[in-house]
Design a protein around this motif. Structure first.
Motif, mmCIF file in Angstrom:
data_model
loop_
_atom_site.group_PDB
_atom_site.id
_atom_site.type_symbol
_atom_site.label_atom_id
_atom_site.label_comp_id
_atom_site.label_asym_id
_atom_site.label_seq_id
_atom_site.Cartn_x
_atom_site.Cartn_y
_atom_site.Cartn_z
ATOM 1 N N PRO A 1 -22.045 45.595 56.877
ATOM 2 C CA PRO A 1 -22.553 44.300 56.418
ATOM 3 C C PRO A 1 -23.657 44.393 55.362
ATOM 4 O O PRO A 1 -23.695 43.590 54.444
ATOM 5 C CB PRO A 1 -23.087 43.643 57.680
ATOM 6 C CG PRO A 1 -22.559 44.422 58.824
ATOM 7 C CD PRO A 1 -22.192 45.774 58.316
ATOM 8 N N LEU A 2 -24.520 45.383 55.474
ATOM 9 C CA LEU A 2 -25.652 45.483 54.563
ATOM 10 C C LEU A 2 -25.223 45.723 53.119
ATOM 11 O O LEU A 2 -25.734 45.107 52.196
ATOM 12 C CB LEU A 2 -26.600 46.603 55.028
ATOM 13 C CG LEU A 2 -27.887 46.768 54.231
ATOM 14 C CD1 LEU A 2 -28.750 45.515 54.318
ATOM 15 C CD2 LEU A 2 -28.677 47.967 54.753
ATOM 16 N N CYS A 3 -24.246 46.611 52.935
ATOM 17 C CA CYS A 3 -23.864 46.979 51.562
ATOM 18 C C CYS A 3 -22.481 46.481 51.165
ATOM 19 O O CYS A 3 -22.118 46.533 49.995
ATOM 20 C CB CYS A 3 -23.938 48.496 51.380
ATOM 21 S SG CYS A 3 -22.741 49.398 52.377
ATOM 22 N N GLY A 4 -21.684 46.037 52.139
ATOM 23 C CA GLY A 4 -20.349 45.540 51.831
ATOM 24 C C GLY A 4 -19.285 46.617 51.734
ATOM 25 O O GLY A 4 -18.134 46.312 51.436
ATOM 26 N N SER A 5 -19.632 47.867 51.988
ATOM 27 C CA SER A 5 -18.631 48.930 51.979
ATOM 28 C C SER A 5 -17.570 48.649 53.036
ATOM 29 O O SER A 5 -17.881 48.135 54.120
ATOM 30 C CB SER A 5 -19.272 50.288 52.286
ATOM 31 O OG SER A 5 -20.118 50.698 51.250
ATOM 32 N N THR A 6 -16.309 48.976 52.721
ATOM 33 C CA THR A 6 -15.225 48.827 53.690
ATOM 34 C C THR A 6 -14.368 50.086 53.712
ATOM 35 O O THR A 6 -14.214 50.768 52.695
ATOM 36 C CB THR A 6 -14.310 47.625 53.382
ATOM 37 O OG1 THR A 6 -13.718 47.800 52.104
ATOM 38 C CG2 THR A 6 -15.057 46.318 53.441
ATOM 39 N N VAL A 7 -13.833 50.355 54.881
ATOM 40 C CA VAL A 7 -12.894 51.458 55.084
ATOM 41 C C VAL A 7 -11.796 50.949 55.996
ATOM 42 O O VAL A 7 -12.077 50.319 57.017
ATOM 43 C CB VAL A 7 -13.587 52.683 55.718
ATOM 44 C CG1 VAL A 7 -12.572 53.729 56.123
ATOM 45 C CG2 VAL A 7 -14.602 53.287 54.773
ATOM 46 N N THR A 8 -10.567 51.218 55.615
ATOM 47 C CA THR A 8 -9.422 50.949 56.474
ATOM 48 C C THR A 8 -8.750 52.281 56.751
ATOM 49 O O THR A 8 -8.471 53.033 55.812
ATOM 50 C CB THR A 8 -8.423 49.989 55.797
ATOM 51 O OG1 THR A 8 -9.111 48.782 55.439
ATOM 52 C CG2 THR A 8 -7.259 49.655 56.713
ATOM 53 N N VAL A 9 -8.515 52.578 58.019
ATOM 54 C CA VAL A 9 -7.832 53.818 58.378
ATOM 55 C C VAL A 9 -6.543 53.495 59.110
ATOM 56 O O VAL A 9 -6.473 52.545 59.897
ATOM 57 C CB VAL A 9 -8.715 54.760 59.236
ATOM 58 C CG1 VAL A 9 -9.971 55.152 58.483
ATOM 59 C CG2 VAL A 9 -9.059 54.171 60.576
ATOM 60 N N ASP A 10 -5.528 54.276 58.810
ATOM 61 C CA ASP A 10 -4.259 54.262 59.530
ATOM 62 C C ASP A 10 -4.124 55.643 60.146
ATOM 63 O O ASP A 10 -4.355 56.650 59.458
ATOM 64 C CB ASP A 10 -3.078 54.047 58.578
ATOM 65 C CG ASP A 10 -3.081 52.698 57.893
ATOM 66 O OD1 ASP A 10 -3.486 51.712 58.516
ATOM 67 O OD2 ASP A 10 -2.660 52.650 56.721
ATOM 68 N N VAL A 11 -3.729 55.698 61.408
ATOM 69 C CA VAL A 11 -3.630 57.000 62.069
ATOM 70 C C VAL A 11 -2.435 57.034 63.003
ATOM 71 O O VAL A 11 -2.091 56.032 63.627
ATOM 72 C CB VAL A 11 -4.951 57.349 62.802
ATOM 73 C CG1 VAL A 11 -5.225 56.391 63.930
ATOM 74 C CG2 VAL A 11 -4.979 58.781 63.266
ATOM 75 N N SER A 12 -1.809 58.196 63.048
ATOM 76 C CA SER A 12 -0.716 58.452 63.986
ATOM 77 C C SER A 12 -1.045 59.705 64.778
ATOM 78 O O SER A 12 -1.579 60.674 64.214
ATOM 79 C CB SER A 12 0.607 58.666 63.236
ATOM 80 O OG SER A 12 0.990 57.487 62.571
ATOM 81 N N LEU A 13 -0.732 59.665 66.063
ATOM 82 C CA LEU A 13 -0.930 60.821 66.942
ATOM 83 C C LEU A 13 0.413 61.319 67.436
ATOM 84 O O LEU A 13 1.310 60.523 67.714
ATOM 85 C CB LEU A 13 -1.761 60.450 68.168
ATOM 86 C CG LEU A 13 -3.225 60.110 68.017
ATOM 87 C CD1 LEU A 13 -3.857 59.898 69.389
ATOM 88 C CD2 LEU A 13 -3.976 61.168 67.264
ATOM 89 N N ARG A 14 0.520 62.630 67.540
ATOM 90 C CA ARG A 14 1.668 63.273 68.174
ATOM 91 C C ARG A 14 1.117 64.394 69.040
ATOM 92 O O ARG A 14 0.286 65.176 68.576
ATOM 93 C CB ARG A 14 2.648 63.851 67.144
ATOM 94 C CG ARG A 14 3.316 62.817 66.265
ATOM 95 C CD ARG A 14 4.229 61.858 67.066
ATOM 96 N NE ARG A 14 4.638 60.735 66.240
ATOM 97 C CZ ARG A 14 4.069 59.532 66.235
ATOM 98 N NH1 ARG A 14 3.050 59.269 67.022
ATOM 99 N NH2 ARG A 14 4.500 58.573 65.462
#
Length: 150
Positions: free
Chosen positions: A40-53
């Motif tokens: 919230p402070l800086c507006g940085s965003t990260v989206t992660v997609d992950v798969s486990l096997r």
């Protein structure tokens, strides 16, 4: 030494190089979990997609819109995450948080490259961006655990 000089040192050539070379900058078509986090402070965003096997990260994608420090953290995590177990990700998140907030130990391997971000401990307004990727990944691990996809 002035605060401005310290800030220039924080943005070292190594950090800037990492910020321009983030691995796994793609979205997965059918991940086991997707999490988007925002600082919230800086507006940085990260989206992660992950798969486990077999209980380990088998595929990973990330979309990173962050400052150079957040991008560097995402690059380090992206290089290390394939083959890790959920517990390693959570341990790395907790250690990174302690390293930044309490000058705690370096995150354990394979995330020990995050040590290079230790100078950011003096810049509390940068902590949230640095933590975004591991926080999103930890949340994704929790989602997968609760959905029994692993």
């Amino acid at each position: 030494m002035s605060a401005e000089t310290d800030l220039v040192k924080l943005y070292s050539d190594r950090i800037l190089a990492l910020a321009t070379d983030i691995p796994h900058q793609h979205r997965l078509e059918a991940p086991d979990a997707t999490v988007k986090r925002r600082a919230p402070l800086c507006g940085s965003t990260v989206t992660v997609d992950v798969s486990l096997r077999d209980g380990r990260v088998s595929d990973y994608g990330q979309e990173v819109k962050a400052c150079a420090l957040g991008q560097a953290a995402a690059a380090i995590v992206g290089r290390a995450v394939i083959g890790t177990e959920p517990g390693q990700i959570v341990a790395a998140r907790d250690a990174l948080k302690a390293m930044l907030k309490e000058d705690g130990p370096t995150p354990p391997a394979p995330f020990d490259g995050l040590e290079m971000l230790r100078p950011a401990k003096d810049y509390k307004n940068r902590h949230a961006s640095i933590l975004l990727t591991l926080e999103a990944l930890s949340e994704a691990m929790e989602k997968i655990e609760h959905s029994d996809c692993a």
